[in-house]
Design a protein around this motif. Sequence first.
Motif, short mmCIF file in Angstrom:
data_model
loop_
_atom_site.label_atom_id
_atom_site.label_comp_id
_atom_site.label_asym_id
_atom_site.label_seq_id
_atom_site.Cartn_x
_atom_site.Cartn_y
_atom_site.Cartn_z
N ARG A 143 0.80 -1.22 0.00
CA ARG A 143 0.00 0.00 0.00
C ARG A 143 0.84 1.28 0.00
O ARG A 143 0.35 2.33 -0.39
CB ARG A 143 -0.90 0.02 1.25
CG ARG A 143 -1.87 -1.14 1.33
CD ARG A 143 -3.03 -0.95 0.38
NE ARG A 143 -3.82 0.22 0.77
CZ ARG A 143 -4.60 0.89 -0.07
NH1 ARG A 143 -4.66 0.55 -1.33
NH2 ARG A 143 -5.30 1.91 0.36
N GLY A 144 2.06 1.21 0.46
CA GLY A 144 2.86 2.41 0.61
C GLY A 144 4.06 2.44 -0.31
O GLY A 144 4.02 1.97 -1.45
N ASP A 145 5.17 2.97 0.19
CA ASP A 145 6.41 3.06 -0.56
C ASP A 145 7.12 1.71 -0.46
O ASP A 145 7.61 1.33 0.59
CB ASP A 145 7.28 4.18 0.00
CG ASP A 145 8.51 4.45 -0.84
OD1 ASP A 145 9.16 3.49 -1.29
OD2 ASP A 145 8.83 5.64 -1.05
N PHE A 146 7.18 1.00 -1.57
CA PHE A 146 7.74 -0.36 -1.58
C PHE A 146 9.20 -0.35 -1.15
O PHE A 146 9.63 -1.21 -0.36
CB PHE A 146 7.58 -0.95 -2.98
CG PHE A 146 7.98 -2.39 -3.08
CD1 PHE A 146 7.39 -3.35 -2.30
CD2 PHE A 146 8.96 -2.80 -3.97
CE1 PHE A 146 7.74 -4.69 -2.39
CE2 PHE A 146 9.33 -4.13 -4.09
CZ PHE A 146 8.72 -5.08 -3.29
N ALA A 147 9.98 0.60 -1.65
CA ALA A 147 11.40 0.64 -1.31
C ALA A 147 11.60 0.91 0.18
O ALA A 147 12.48 0.32 0.81
CB ALA A 147 12.11 1.70 -2.14
N VAL A 148 10.79 1.78 0.75
CA VAL A 148 10.88 2.06 2.18
C VAL A 148 10.57 0.81 2.99
O VAL A 148 11.23 0.51 3.99
CB VAL A 148 9.95 3.21 2.58
CG1 VAL A 148 9.84 3.33 4.10
CG2 VAL A 148 10.45 4.53 1.99
N ALA A 149 9.56 0.06 2.57
CA ALA A 149 9.21 -1.18 3.26
C ALA A 149 10.36 -2.17 3.22
O ALA A 149 10.67 -2.84 4.23
CB ALA A 149 7.96 -1.80 2.64
N LEU A 150 11.02 -2.28 2.08
CA LEU A 150 12.17 -3.18 1.97
C LEU A 150 13.31 -2.71 2.86
O LEU A 150 13.98 -3.53 3.52
CB LEU A 150 12.64 -3.26 0.52
CG LEU A 150 11.68 -3.89 -0.49
CD1 LEU A 150 12.30 -3.87 -1.88
CD2 LEU A 150 11.31 -5.31 -0.09
#
Length: 209
Positions: A143-150
Motif C-alpha cells: 500500500r505504501g512506498d515499496f522501497a521504504v518497506a524493503l
Amino acid sequence: MPKPFHRPVRRPSASFDNIVGAGDPADDLRVAHTTASALLERARTDATGETAQRLIDFTAEHGIDEIAEVWAKAPARSLPGALWRLYLLQASIQGDPALTALLYERGRVELRTADAVIAGAPTPASPEELGALIDTILHGVFRGDFAVALDRAAAFCRVVAAGATHAADDDEGTEPQRATALTQRAYRLTTSAEDLTACAAAWRRGVLI
C-alpha cells in the motif's frame, strides 16, 4: 550475479534453516516473476486495501506453501525474491516471537547504527509488537512506498542479526551448539538484509523485476 534462493520445505522455520537444494528451471522463474508482478500490482491498485489485508491474513494463518513453490527459487535480488524474503521474515517472527523479541532487543542495545529507528519497532519491543511491526511493513509493501518497506525489513534483519551474534558470543563457552545455531541465524539474516537493501535500490531505479 546473485545466487538463486533454493526451494524451501513446505513451511519455513523460524531459524531460516529449512532450505534444501532444488533445480531452478527457466519456466519456474518466469512463473515466479509473473505471479509476483501480478500480485503486487493487484494489491497496490486496490484503493480499499482489502486485497493487501487478505494476503497478509492468509499467509499469517496458512503459511506460504503455494507462494514458496515459485518465489523461493527466484534470484534473491529480484521482485519475487524480495517478496519471498519478506514472507519468510514474517514466518520467522511468528515461529518464535519470544526469541525474536529477545534477539531484537539485544541487537538494538548493541548495534550502534540507525537500523532500530529505521525498522520502527517500539523500545523495548514485545513479541506481539514485533508481529505487528512485520504486518505494518507488509502493508507498506502493498500500500505504501515499496522501497521504504524493503529498507525497514532490511534494518529489522540487521538488528536481529546483531542480537544473534552477541548472544552466540555469550553461549560459545557453555552452549556451543546453540552458539553455532545463533551464528548461522545471524549470517542468514545479514544476507537477507543485504538482498533486501539491494532490491530497494533497484526498485527506486525502476529495474526490480
